[in-house]
Design a protein around this motif. Structure first.
Motif, PDB file in Angstrom:
ATOM      1  N   GLY A  92       0.892  -1.288   0.119  1.00 52.12           N
ATOM      2  CA  GLY A  92      -0.464  -0.315  -0.463  1.00 52.12           C
ATOM      3  C   GLY A  92       1.113   1.624  -0.556  1.00 52.12           C
ATOM      4  O   GLY A  92       0.544   2.278  -0.541  1.00 52.12           O
ATOM      5  N   LEU A  93       2.074   1.346   0.645  1.00 53.10           N
ATOM      6  CA  LEU A  93       3.164   2.666   0.507  1.00 53.10           C
ATOM      7  C   LEU A  93       3.414   2.097  -0.670  1.00 53.10           C
ATOM      8  O   LEU A  93       3.814   3.776  -1.204  1.00 53.10           O
ATOM      9  N   ALA A  94       3.951   1.151  -1.060  1.00 51.93           N
ATOM     10  CA  ALA A  94       4.539   1.521  -2.248  1.00 51.93           C
ATOM     11  C   ALA A  94       3.617   2.348  -3.214  1.00 51.93           C
ATOM     12  O   ALA A  94       4.126   2.946  -4.309  1.00 51.93           O
ATOM     13  N   ILE A  95       2.431   2.041  -3.271  1.00 47.70           N
ATOM     14  CA  ILE A  95       1.940   1.719  -4.050  1.00 47.70           C
ATOM     15  C   ILE A  95       1.115   3.695  -3.839  1.00 47.70           C
ATOM     16  O   ILE A  95       1.040   4.715  -4.641  1.00 47.70           O
ATOM     17  N   ALA A  96       0.700   4.400  -2.736  1.00 46.99           N
ATOM     18  CA  ALA A  96       0.424   5.756  -2.740  1.00 46.99           C
ATOM     19  C   ALA A  96       1.121   6.367  -2.828  1.00 46.99           C
ATOM     20  O   ALA A  96       1.854   7.504  -3.494  1.00 46.99           O
ATOM     21  N   GLY A  97       2.968   5.794  -2.739  1.00 48.11           N
ATOM     22  CA  GLY A  97       3.991   7.347  -2.760  1.00 48.11           C
ATOM     23  C   GLY A  97       4.353   7.058  -4.114  1.00 48.11           C
ATOM     24  O   GLY A  97       4.858   7.925  -5.106  1.00 48.11           O
ATOM     25  N   SER A  98       4.173   6.324  -5.040  1.00 48.10           N
ATOM     26  CA  SER A  98       4.002   5.996  -6.596  1.00 48.10           C
ATOM     27  C   SER A  98       2.597   7.249  -7.206  1.00 48.10           C
ATOM     28  O   SER A  98       2.617   7.703  -7.861  1.00 48.10           O
ATOM     29  N   LEU A  99       1.431   7.781  -6.420  1.00 50.25           N
ATOM     30  CA  LEU A  99       0.908   8.445  -7.225  1.00 50.25           C
ATOM     31  C   LEU A  99       0.979   9.546  -6.352  1.00 50.25           C
ATOM     32  O   LEU A  99       0.997  11.144  -7.083  1.00 50.25           O
ATOM     33  N   ALA A 100       2.374  10.121  -6.307  1.00 47.64           N
ATOM     34  CA  ALA A 100       3.257  11.423  -5.915  1.00 47.64           C
ATOM     35  C   ALA A 100       3.706  11.630  -7.587  1.00 47.64           C
ATOM     36  O   ALA A 100       4.152  13.387  -7.507  1.00 47.64           O
ATOM     37  N   LEU A 101       3.878  11.075  -8.759  1.00 46.37           N
ATOM     38  CA  LEU A 101       4.299  11.053  -9.612  1.00 46.37           C
ATOM     39  C   LEU A 101       5.952  11.482  -9.466  1.00 46.37           C
ATOM     40  O   LEU A 101       6.415  12.693 -10.191  1.00 46.37           O
ATOM     41  N   GLN A 102       6.466  10.744  -8.284  1.00 49.24           N
ATOM     42  CA  GLN A 102       8.159  11.108  -8.228  1.00 49.24           C
ATOM     43  C   GLN A 102       9.046  10.451  -8.683  1.00 49.24           C
ATOM     44  O   GLN A 102       9.552   9.801  -8.195  1.00 49.24           O
ATOM     45  N   GLY A 103       8.509   9.603  -9.619  1.00 52.98           N
ATOM     46  CA  GLY A 103       8.960   8.290 -10.206  1.00 52.98           C
ATOM     47  C   GLY A 103       8.416   7.436  -9.267  1.00 52.98           C
ATOM     48  O   GLY A 103       8.091   7.288  -8.630  1.00 52.98           O
ATOM     49  N   ASP A 104       9.530   5.688  -9.596  1.00 53.26           N
ATOM     50  CA  ASP A 104       9.157   4.806  -9.791  1.00 53.26           C
ATOM     51  C   ASP A 104       9.420   4.508  -8.015  1.00 53.26           C
ATOM     52  O   ASP A 104      10.486   4.971  -7.701  1.00 53.26           O
ATOM     53  N   VAL A 105       8.932   3.183  -7.354  1.00 58.21           N
ATOM     54  CA  VAL A 105       9.416   3.599  -5.950  1.00 58.21           C
ATOM     55  C   VAL A 105      11.014   3.177  -6.032  1.00 58.21           C
ATOM     56  O   VAL A 105      11.705   3.204  -5.053  1.00 58.21           O
ATOM     57  N   ILE A 106      11.357   2.244  -6.602  1.00 54.70           N
ATOM     58  CA  ILE A 106      12.819   1.933  -6.929  1.00 54.70           C
ATOM     59  C   ILE A 106      13.368   3.156  -7.710  1.00 54.70           C
ATOM     60  O   ILE A 106      14.520   2.698  -6.600  1.00 54.70           O
ATOM     61  N   THR A 107      13.196   3.470  -8.271  1.00 57.36           N
ATOM     62  CA  THR A 107      14.062   4.712  -8.817  1.00 57.36           C
ATOM     63  C   THR A 107      14.132   5.682  -7.967  1.00 57.36           C
ATOM     64  O   THR A 107      15.654   6.214  -7.562  1.00 57.36           O
ATOM     65  N   TRP A 108      13.337   6.237  -7.304  1.00 49.41           N
ATOM     66  CA  TRP A 108      13.166   7.051  -6.161  1.00 49.41           C
ATOM     67  C   TRP A 108      13.960   6.117  -5.035  1.00 49.41           C
ATOM     68  O   TRP A 108      14.681   7.065  -4.540  1.00 49.41           O
ATOM     69  N   VAL A 109      13.917   5.287  -4.182  1.00 47.69           N
ATOM     70  CA  VAL A 109      14.871   4.740  -3.442  1.00 47.69           C
ATOM     71  C   VAL A 109      16.639   5.060  -3.318  1.00 47.69           C
ATOM     72  O   VAL A 109      17.377   5.397  -2.461  1.00 47.69           O
ATOM     73  N   ALA A 110      16.944   4.657  -4.705  1.00 52.04           N
ATOM     74  CA  ALA A 110      18.417   4.214  -5.258  1.00 52.04           C
ATOM     75  C   ALA A 110      18.699   5.663  -5.428  1.00 52.04           C
ATOM     76  O   ALA A 110      19.745   6.241  -4.771  1.00 52.04           O
ATOM     77  N   ASP A 111      17.776   6.730  -5.689  1.00 58.01           N
ATOM     78  CA  ASP A 111      18.206   8.379  -5.959  1.00 58.01           C
ATOM     79  C   ASP A 111      18.408   8.196  -4.786  1.00 58.01           C
ATOM     80  O   ASP A 111      19.993   9.328  -4.512  1.00 58.01           O
ATOM     81  N   HIS A 112      17.352   8.189  -3.336  1.00 58.99           N
ATOM     82  CA  HIS A 112      17.755   8.692  -2.247  1.00 58.99           C
ATOM     83  C   HIS A 112      18.830   7.933  -1.121  1.00 58.99           C
ATOM     84  O   HIS A 112      19.628   8.666  -0.937  1.00 58.99           O
TER      85      HIS A 112
END
Length: 320
Positions: A92-112
Motif C-alpha cells: 500500500g505504501l509503495a502504491i501511495a508513494g507512486s501517486l505522487a508522480l515522483q518516479g517509481d519506488v525503486i528509482t526513488w529509493v535508489a536516488d535517495h
C-alpha cells in the motif's frame, strides 16, 4: 524522479536503449513542467470561478495520501527501514508513494540512498553545494538541487543501491506499473469530482486542482527538502553534511523538513524530536504500530539524542 546529474561512483551503470532513454527524458519533462504550469495558472484561475470545496477536499485528501506515501513509504520505510511493515502495508505504501508522480519506488529509493551515501559531496544527485560557495555558485546549486538534477542524463544504479527492492516481487511489480499509478493519480480525482457533481465541469476542476496542482505543490515541497533544507536552517545535531531544520515547511512536508536529525540518524522513524516540532509522518507510523501493521519501529531515545547533539546544543528528552 528518475534522473540525476551527479556522476555515478558506486558500481557500473546499466546500458539503456536510446529510445527508452529519450522516452524517459520526455516523460520527466512532461510530469515536471505540466504541473508547474498548472500551479502558475492556479492563482488567477481561483479568483472568481473554477474552485469548490469539493476540489479543495479532494486536493487535500490526495495530497495527504500521496505525500504520506512518499514520506512514510518511499522515505522512512523503503529507503531507511525505520520500521518493519506487513505485506499489505508495504504494498500500500509503495502504491501511495507512486501517486505522487515522483518516479517509481525503486528509482526513488535508489536516488535517495545514493544521496545519503554521498550527501553534499560529489556523487550526491541533488546537493546544492556542488558548484562552490559564491553567490552565483549557490544560485546554480539551488536550481540544481531543486529541479535541475531531474533533467540530467546520469541514472542511479538500482542494482547497486536497491538490490532488496529488486528482489521483492511485489515491489518490483508495483514499480513496473508506475505508468498505471500515474493515470490513477491524475484521473481518480476527476472521476470522483465528476460523479459527485454529475458534470464534466466538476471532473475538469477536480482534475486541475486535485490532480495537476496537487502534484505540483507536492513536487516543490519535496524538492525543497533537497534544496532549501540543505542550505538553510538550524543544525542542533551533528551530521556529515549541511542538512538543516526549516520549520515553515514542517506541515506541508509532513515532518520531513526537520532534516538535521534525519541526516544525523537516518533510520530514526521520527524526524521532529524537539519540543514543538510537528511530525505528522511519525504520527502515522505510530498509528500503524498501534494497529499492528508496523513493528520494530526505530523511535528516538533520550540517550541516543544526547550522543547525536552538538556540544553547544542543550539536551532534549525523547518525544513520547
Amino acid at each position: 524522479m528518475t534522473i540525476s546529474t551527479a556522476p555515478e561512483r558506486a558500481g557500473p551503470k546499466p546500458v539503456l536503449d536510446g529510445r527508452r532513454a529519450h522516452g524517459e527524458s520526455a516523460l520527466v519533462h512532461v510530469f515536471v513542467i505540466l504541473p508547474m504550469l498548472a500551479l502558475v495558472a492556479a492563482v488567477p484561475f481561483a479568483w472568481g470561478w473554477g474552485l469548490s470545496w469539493l476540489d479543495i477536499g479532494l486536493a487535500v485528501g490526495f495530497y495527504l495520501l500521496s505525500g504520506f506515501g512518499v514520506t512514510v513509504g518511499f522515505h522512512r520505510y523503503f529507503t531507511h527501514r525505520s520500521f518493519a511493515a506487513n505485506r499489505g502495508l508495504r504494498n500500500g505504501l509503495a502504491i501511495a508513494g507512486s501517486l505522487a508522480l515522483q518516479g517509481d519506488v525503486i528509482t526513488w529509493v535508489a536516488d535517495h540512498r545514493r544521496h545519503h551515501a554521498y550527501s553534499d559531496k560529489e556523487g550526491d544527485p541533488h546537493s546544492p553545494w556542488l558548484f562552490g560557495t559564491t553567490p552565483a555558485a549557490l544560485a546554480k546549486g539551488f536550481w540544481h538541487a531543486h529541479t535541475g538534477w531531474l533533467f540530467g542524463k546520469d541514472r542511479t544504479n538500482a542494482a547497486r543501491f536497491t538490490p532488496d527492492l529488486l528482489a521483492d516481487r511485489d515491489i518490483a511489480r508495483i514499480s513496473r506499473h508506475f505508468p498505471l499509478w500515474t493515470v490513477v493519480s491524475l484521473l481518480a480525482p476527476a472521476l470522483v469530482g465528476g460523479l459527485a457533481t454529475m458534470s464534466w465541469w466538476g471532473a475538469l476542476t477536480a482534475f486541475f486542482w486535485a490532480g495537476l496542482v496537487r502534484v505540483a505543490v507536492l513536487h516543490h515541497v519535496t524538492w525543497s527538502i533537497n534544496s532549501i533544507c540543505h542550505m538553510l536552517g538550524e543544525r542542533p545535531f551533528a551530521s556529515r553534511d549541511k542538512a538543516g531544520n526549516v520549520w515553515p515547511l514542517a506541515i506541508l512536508s509532513m515532518g520531513e523538513s526537520w532534516h538535521n536529525l534525519h541526516h544525523a540518524d537516518p533510520t530514526c522513524a521520527r524526524h521532529g524530536v524537539r519540543r514543538g516540532q510537528i511530525d505528522m509522518s511519525a504520527r502515522v507510523i505510530w498509528a500503524f504500530e498501534k494497529l499492528g501493521w508496523a513493528t520494530e519501529v526505530r523511535w528516538p531515545t533520550a540517550s541516543r539524542l544526547a550522543r547525536l547533539a552538538r556540544a553547544d546544543t542543550p539536551s532534549v528528552p525523547a518525544p513520547q
